[in-house]
Design a protein around this motif. Sequence first.
Motif, PDB file in Angstrom:
ATOM      1  N   VAL A 120       5.646  43.781  11.205  1.00 18.69           N
ATOM      2  CA  VAL A 120       6.876  43.584  11.976  1.00 18.69           C
ATOM      3  C   VAL A 120       6.670  44.280  13.319  1.00 18.69           C
ATOM      4  N   LEU A 121       6.552  43.498  14.379  1.00 11.45           N
ATOM      5  CA  LEU A 121       6.280  44.047  15.700  1.00 11.45           C
ATOM      6  C   LEU A 121       7.586  44.122  16.487  1.00 11.45           C
ATOM      7  N   LEU A 122       7.868  45.301  17.037  1.00 10.80           N
ATOM      8  CA  LEU A 122       9.102  45.492  17.818  1.00 10.80           C
ATOM      9  C   LEU A 122       8.769  45.622  19.295  1.00 10.80           C
ATOM     10  N   PHE A 123       9.392  44.778  20.108  1.00  9.36           N
ATOM     11  CA  PHE A 123       9.293  44.874  21.567  1.00  9.36           C
ATOM     12  C   PHE A 123      10.691  45.163  22.093  1.00  9.36           C
ATOM     13  N   LEU A 133       8.244  38.978  14.673  1.00  7.70           N
ATOM     14  CA  LEU A 133       8.387  39.603  15.994  1.00  7.70           C
ATOM     15  C   LEU A 133       9.866  39.853  16.247  1.00  7.70           C
ATOM     16  N   ILE A 134      10.215  41.115  16.519  1.00 10.34           N
ATOM     17  CA  ILE A 134      11.593  41.459  16.895  1.00 10.34           C
ATOM     18  C   ILE A 134      11.598  41.821  18.380  1.00 10.34           C
ATOM     19  N   VAL A 135      12.420  41.128  19.139  1.00 12.44           N
ATOM     20  CA  VAL A 135      12.610  41.429  20.562  1.00 12.44           C
ATOM     21  C   VAL A 135      14.012  42.011  20.699  1.00 12.44           C
ATOM     22  N   ASP A 136      14.120  43.172  21.336  1.00 13.45           N
ATOM     23  CA  ASP A 136      15.418  43.854  21.475  1.00 13.45           C
ATOM     24  C   ASP A 136      15.686  44.052  22.967  1.00 13.45           C
ATOM     25  N   TRP A 137      16.572  43.192  23.531  1.00 11.59           N
ATOM     26  CA  TRP A 137      16.874  43.331  24.977  1.00 11.59           C
ATOM     27  C   TRP A 137      18.226  43.990  25.219  1.00 11.59           C
ATOM     28  N   ASP A 138      18.823  44.578  24.203  1.00 14.69           N
ATOM     29  CA  ASP A 138      20.035  45.390  24.402  1.00 14.69           C
ATOM     30  C   ASP A 138      19.683  46.535  25.367  1.00 14.69           C
ATOM     31  N   VAL A 139      20.659  47.005  26.133  1.00 18.85           N
ATOM     32  CA  VAL A 139      20.371  48.070  27.116  1.00 18.85           C
ATOM     33  C   VAL A 139      20.046  49.406  26.426  1.00 18.85           C
ATOM     34  N   HIS A 140      20.465  49.536  25.168  1.00 17.20           N
ATOM     35  CA  HIS A 140      20.151  50.749  24.402  1.00 17.20           C
ATOM     36  C   HIS A 140      18.895  50.517  23.547  1.00 17.20           C
ATOM     37  N   LYS A 199       0.823  36.384  17.015  1.00 19.63           N
ATOM     38  CA  LYS A 199       1.127  35.110  16.354  1.00 19.63           C
ATOM     39  C   LYS A 199       2.212  35.230  15.281  1.00 19.63           C
ATOM     40  N   PRO A 200       3.440  35.489  15.724  1.00 19.37           N
ATOM     41  CA  PRO A 200       4.530  35.661  14.761  1.00 19.37           C
ATOM     42  C   PRO A 200       4.830  34.360  14.019  1.00 19.37           C
ATOM     43  N   ASP A 201       5.336  34.503  12.791  1.00 22.32           N
ATOM     44  CA  ASP A 201       5.816  33.342  12.024  1.00 22.32           C
ATOM     45  C   ASP A 201       7.284  33.078  12.299  1.00 22.32           C
ATOM     46  N   ILE A 202       7.963  34.059  12.847  1.00 20.52           N
ATOM     47  CA  ILE A 202       9.375  33.910  13.227  1.00 20.52           C
ATOM     48  C   ILE A 202       9.672  34.934  14.319  1.00 20.52           C
ATOM     49  N   VAL A 203      10.594  34.603  15.206  1.00 25.25           N
ATOM     50  CA  VAL A 203      11.005  35.516  16.280  1.00 25.25           C
ATOM     51  C   VAL A 203      12.487  35.824  16.096  1.00 25.25           C
ATOM     52  N   LEU A 204      12.797  37.114  16.017  1.00 23.80           N
ATOM     53  CA  LEU A 204      14.182  37.571  15.872  1.00 23.80           C
ATOM     54  C   LEU A 204      14.548  38.368  17.112  1.00 23.80           C
ATOM     55  N   VAL A 205      15.769  38.194  17.597  1.00 22.36           N
ATOM     56  CA  VAL A 205      16.175  38.884  18.826  1.00 22.36           C
ATOM     57  C   VAL A 205      17.436  39.710  18.578  1.00 22.36           C
ATOM     58  N   SER A 206      17.355  41.008  18.882  1.00 18.09           N
ATOM     59  CA  SER A 206      18.546  41.842  18.982  1.00 18.09           C
ATOM     60  C   SER A 206      19.135  41.573  20.360  1.00 18.09           C
ATOM     61  N   GLY A 251      16.722  50.286  20.356  1.00 13.99           N
ATOM     62  CA  GLY A 251      17.012  49.984  18.949  1.00 13.99           C
ATOM     63  C   GLY A 251      16.334  50.985  18.029  1.00 13.99           C
ATOM     64  N   ASN A 252      16.864  52.210  18.026  1.00 16.79           N
ATOM     65  CA  ASN A 252      16.207  53.299  17.288  1.00 16.79           C
ATOM     66  C   ASN A 252      16.132  53.045  15.788  1.00 16.79           C
ATOM     67  N   GLY A 253      17.176  52.414  15.249  1.00 21.13           N
ATOM     68  CA  GLY A 253      17.181  52.168  13.802  1.00 21.13           C
ATOM     69  C   GLY A 253      16.078  51.195  13.434  1.00 21.13           C
ATOM     70  N   THR A 254      15.969  50.122  14.178  1.00 19.31           N
ATOM     71  CA  THR A 254      14.938  49.115  13.916  1.00 19.31           C
ATOM     72  C   THR A 254      13.556  49.739  14.057  1.00 19.31           C
TER      73      THR A 254
END
Length: 340
Positions: free
Chosen positions: A177-180, A155-162, A236-243, A164-167
């Motif tokens: 790979v789920l992007l929120f 799970l990738i969570v991106d709370w940057d104000v821009h 049910k992610p196995d890991i959470v990554l945050v931008s 995350g087009n590349g991701t």
Amino acid sequence: MTTLLLLDEAMLEHDPGAGHPERPDRLRAVIQRMSTNPVAGTRTDNPCEGSLEAIARVHPQAYVQRIEDTRGVAVALDPDTRLSEGSVHAARLAAGAAVQAVDAVVRGSASNAFAFVRPPGHHALSDRAMGFCVFNNIAIAAEHARQSHGLQRVLIVDWDVHHGNGTEAIFYGRDDVLLFSTHQFPFYPGTGALRYTGVGAGEGATINVPFSPGATDADLRRSFRELLEPIAAEFKPDIVLVSAGFDGHGHDPLGQFELSAEGFADLCGSVKSIADQHADGRLVLLLEGGYDLEALASSVHACTRVLAGESSPDATTQSTPEGDRAVQQAVARHRERWHL
Ligand SMILES: [Zn+2]
């Protein structure tokens, strides 16, 4: 168990030039805040350069070589993305920090990790530098988790104000790979509209929550509560990554959100509880944007305290009518695929 902080002063040697907002002083401000107000329960380490193998899982060999060929020279990759003599080393360290952070939380040598990296990564496309970004650090972390550690769902969570087009582009057709992403819209880089939800197997695994300027802590928190948390419970992610970008802070000169350091800590508390509930606590934050030095340093510090075990503050701001509408529309859009 501690929170691992990864940073390296060599990343100060990436200098896009006078007047550029993504300047070495950003990292200096973070380093200074963490050293004058150290957070109990953390330890700091220096990353190594990310291997070409790890980077090449996301970026084609020809692109990686093109970047490598500029090592030690100053060059503009695009109008926003300029490299100085130390930039390639810094970019390789940023990618390496992403990989090392994943290693530490998967192997259990740290309970979670925050990598203070620059250049940032979430605008970098697989074959093109863009928007201050050279390598897509979060995508490299995700692929490392999948391919080196055999984790199934990221799970990738991106709370940057821009946005995350590349991701988004890298994982658009994937369901592992789920992007929120929450972001100001319309805004740079122009992507991130609600209707972009993934394609093929990846349909529904891209969740864009575009907000108008003026969005508050309570607005973003509501999108986490009503979308991210239930979707994560199902995914049910196995890991959470945050931008983890902090240019949504009310004092940021680029973004027009009204978030506070406490608001970011609150969002951090949400992703931490998601990681605790579903991913054995495996949580990695990678620094993205944030261009007001004080806002950046205080927000990073507030999130680090949450990672290290301090309870997160409750959002005290009111949600806005525009924010409420943005969350309602996103819930309506994703209700077919997820139980919302
Ligand atoms: Zn940003």
